[in-house]
Design a protein around this motif. Structure first.
Motif, short mmCIF file in Angstrom:
data_model
loop_
_atom_site.label_atom_id
_atom_site.label_comp_id
_atom_site.label_asym_id
_atom_site.label_seq_id
_atom_site.Cartn_x
_atom_site.Cartn_y
_atom_site.Cartn_z
N GLY A 30 -24.24 -14.00 -1.84
CA GLY A 30 -23.87 -14.30 -3.22
C GLY A 30 -24.75 -15.38 -3.83
N VAL A 31 -25.07 -16.42 -3.06
CA VAL A 31 -25.94 -17.49 -3.55
C VAL A 31 -27.33 -16.94 -3.84
CG1 VAL A 31 -27.12 -19.62 -2.88
CG2 VAL A 31 -24.66 -19.38 -2.50
N VAL A 32 -27.86 -16.14 -2.94
CA VAL A 32 -29.20 -15.57 -3.14
C VAL A 32 -29.21 -14.66 -4.37
CG1 VAL A 32 -30.93 -14.00 -2.16
CG2 VAL A 32 -29.92 -15.79 -0.75
N TYR A 33 -28.23 -13.77 -4.47
CA TYR A 33 -28.20 -12.87 -5.62
C TYR A 33 -27.99 -13.64 -6.92
CZ TYR A 33 -27.58 -9.13 -8.81
OH TYR A 33 -27.76 -8.30 -9.88
N GLY A 34 -27.10 -14.62 -6.91
CA GLY A 34 -26.87 -15.44 -8.11
C GLY A 34 -28.13 -16.15 -8.56
N THR A 35 -28.91 -16.64 -7.62
CA THR A 35 -30.17 -17.32 -7.95
C THR A 35 -31.17 -16.35 -8.56
OG1 THR A 35 -29.81 -18.88 -6.15
CG2 THR A 35 -32.06 -18.70 -7.01
N VAL A 36 -31.39 -15.23 -7.90
CA VAL A 36 -32.38 -14.26 -8.37
C VAL A 36 -31.97 -13.70 -9.74
CG1 VAL A 36 -33.41 -12.00 -7.90
CG2 VAL A 36 -33.19 -13.69 -6.08
N ALA A 37 -30.71 -13.35 -9.89
CA ALA A 37 -30.27 -12.76 -11.15
C ALA A 37 -30.26 -13.78 -12.29
CB ALA A 37 -28.87 -12.16 -10.98
N THR A 38 -29.98 -15.06 -11.99
CA THR A 38 -30.03 -16.09 -13.03
C THR A 38 -31.46 -16.28 -13.51
OG1 THR A 38 -28.09 -17.21 -12.15
CG2 THR A 38 -29.53 -18.49 -13.56
N ILE A 39 -32.40 -16.24 -12.60
CA ILE A 39 -33.80 -16.38 -13.00
C ILE A 39 -34.24 -15.19 -13.84
CG2 ILE A 39 -36.17 -16.42 -12.11
CD1 ILE A 39 -35.02 -18.08 -9.74
N GLY A 40 -33.76 -13.98 -13.53
CA GLY A 40 -34.21 -12.79 -14.23
C GLY A 40 -33.34 -12.33 -15.38
N HIS A 41 -32.25 -13.03 -15.67
CA HIS A 41 -31.33 -12.51 -16.68
C HIS A 41 -31.90 -12.54 -18.11
CE1 HIS A 41 -30.38 -16.65 -17.87
NE2 HIS A 41 -29.78 -16.14 -18.92
N ARG A 42 -32.95 -13.29 -18.37
CA ARG A 42 -33.51 -13.40 -19.72
C ARG A 42 -34.55 -12.31 -20.04
NH1 ARG A 42 -31.31 -16.33 -23.47
NH2 ARG A 42 -33.34 -16.56 -24.41
N HIS A 43 -34.85 -11.44 -19.11
CA HIS A 43 -35.84 -10.40 -19.38
C HIS A 43 -35.34 -9.44 -20.46
CE1 HIS A 43 -38.81 -11.15 -16.23
NE2 HIS A 43 -37.80 -11.59 -15.52
N ALA A 44 -36.26 -9.11 -21.34
CA ALA A 44 -35.93 -8.19 -22.43
C ALA A 44 -37.14 -7.31 -22.70
CB ALA A 44 -35.53 -8.96 -23.68
N ILE A 45 -36.90 -6.19 -23.33
CA ILE A 45 -37.98 -5.28 -23.71
C ILE A 45 -37.85 -5.00 -25.21
CG2 ILE A 45 -36.66 -3.22 -23.12
CD1 ILE A 45 -39.28 -1.97 -22.14
N GLU A 46 -38.96 -4.92 -25.87
CA GLU A 46 -38.99 -4.61 -27.30
C GLU A 46 -39.16 -3.10 -27.48
OE1 GLU A 46 -39.10 -6.56 -30.22
OE2 GLU A 46 -38.57 -8.36 -29.08
N VAL A 47 -38.22 -2.50 -28.19
CA VAL A 47 -38.29 -1.07 -28.50
C VAL A 47 -38.06 -0.91 -30.00
CG1 VAL A 47 -37.29 1.21 -28.11
CG2 VAL A 47 -37.44 -0.41 -26.23
N GLY A 48 -39.10 -0.54 -30.71
CA GLY A 48 -38.98 -0.34 -32.14
C GLY A 48 -38.59 -1.60 -32.90
N GLY A 49 -39.04 -2.73 -32.43
CA GLY A 49 -38.71 -3.99 -33.09
C GLY A 49 -37.36 -4.57 -32.69
N VAL A 50 -36.65 -3.91 -31.80
CA VAL A 50 -35.34 -4.39 -31.33
C VAL A 50 -35.49 -4.87 -29.89
CG1 VAL A 50 -32.95 -3.73 -30.86
CG2 VAL A 50 -34.14 -2.77 -32.83
N SER A 51 -35.00 -6.06 -29.63
CA SER A 51 -35.06 -6.62 -28.28
C SER A 51 -33.84 -6.18 -27.47
CB SER A 51 -35.10 -8.15 -28.35
OG SER A 51 -35.15 -8.69 -27.06
N ILE A 52 -34.09 -5.52 -26.36
CA ILE A 52 -33.01 -5.05 -25.49
C ILE A 52 -33.00 -5.93 -24.24
CG2 ILE A 52 -32.13 -3.12 -24.13
CD1 ILE A 52 -33.61 -1.28 -26.12
N PRO A 53 -31.91 -6.70 -24.02
CA PRO A 53 -31.85 -7.62 -22.88
C PRO A 53 -31.49 -6.90 -21.58
CG PRO A 53 -29.85 -7.81 -24.17
CD PRO A 53 -30.74 -6.81 -24.88
N TRP A 54 -32.44 -6.21 -21.01
CA TRP A 54 -32.16 -5.43 -19.80
C TRP A 54 -31.89 -6.32 -18.59
CZ3 TRP A 54 -35.08 -5.81 -15.43
CH2 TRP A 54 -36.35 -6.37 -15.56
N GLY A 55 -32.38 -7.54 -18.60
CA GLY A 55 -32.17 -8.43 -17.47
C GLY A 55 -30.72 -8.79 -17.26
N VAL A 56 -30.01 -9.11 -18.33
CA VAL A 56 -28.60 -9.47 -18.20
C VAL A 56 -27.76 -8.24 -17.84
CG1 VAL A 56 -27.89 -9.25 -20.62
CG2 VAL A 56 -26.78 -10.92 -19.16
N VAL A 57 -28.13 -7.08 -18.38
CA VAL A 57 -27.41 -5.85 -18.04
C VAL A 57 -27.60 -5.52 -16.56
CG1 VAL A 57 -27.27 -3.36 -18.47
CG2 VAL A 57 -27.52 -4.95 -20.38
N ALA A 58 -28.84 -5.59 -16.10
CA ALA A 58 -29.11 -5.31 -14.68
C ALA A 58 -28.42 -6.34 -13.79
CB ALA A 58 -30.61 -5.31 -14.43
#
Length: 133
Positions: free
Chosen positions: A24-52
């Motif tokens: 849990g500690v390892v996953y919490g660390t990795v996911a916290t670091i990656g939760h801000r990732h987003a992708i731009e599609v048609g001018g809209v930012s999709i926060p895929w990091g928090v969803v994943a």
């Protein structure tokens, strides 16, 4: 049951809980670091990091609960995830933060705790043998 078997059983449970907490500690660390990732599609930012990250929290806790056969190990893993997210959400010594203020940060700060409560509190399903009887 003999005293030796009870000690092994207790030691086995403590070891399982410790490993689940560490996962849990390892996953919490990795996911916290990656939760801000987003992708731009048609001018809209999709926060895929928090969803994943949230889907991963649910999958990890459900998997641990199914494999370990009870709530104890899932609770230990949930405690590791929630504690890690809480610690990493605090400002660092220089004032920098990993969980920024905003919608994505709030969802990440609260989401793992809500998912953890739901997975741990979900009622156990009857076993196949109990359903046949």
């Amino acid at each position: 049951m003999s005293a030796g078997a009870e000690r092994r059983s207790l030691g086995s449970r403590i070891g399982t809980y410790a490993i689940a907490f560490a996962i849990g500690v390892v996953y919490g660390t990795v996911a916290t670091i990656g939760h801000r990732h987003a992708i731009e599609v048609g001018g809209v930012s999709i926060p895929w990091g928090v969803v994943a990250g949230l889907v991963g929290v649910a999958a990890l806790l459900i998997g641990i609960r199914l494999v370990a056969g009870g709530r104890g190990a899932a609770t230990a893993a949930a405690a590791g995830i929630v504690a890690t997210v809480a610690v990493l959400a605090l400002p660092g010594p220089g004032g920098s933060v990993l969980v920024a203020d905003g919608v994505v940060g709030m969802v990440w700060a609260i989401g793992p705790a809500i998912i953890s409560v739901l997975v741990v509190a979900w009622p156990s399903l009857p076993t196949r043998d109990a359903r046949r009887a």
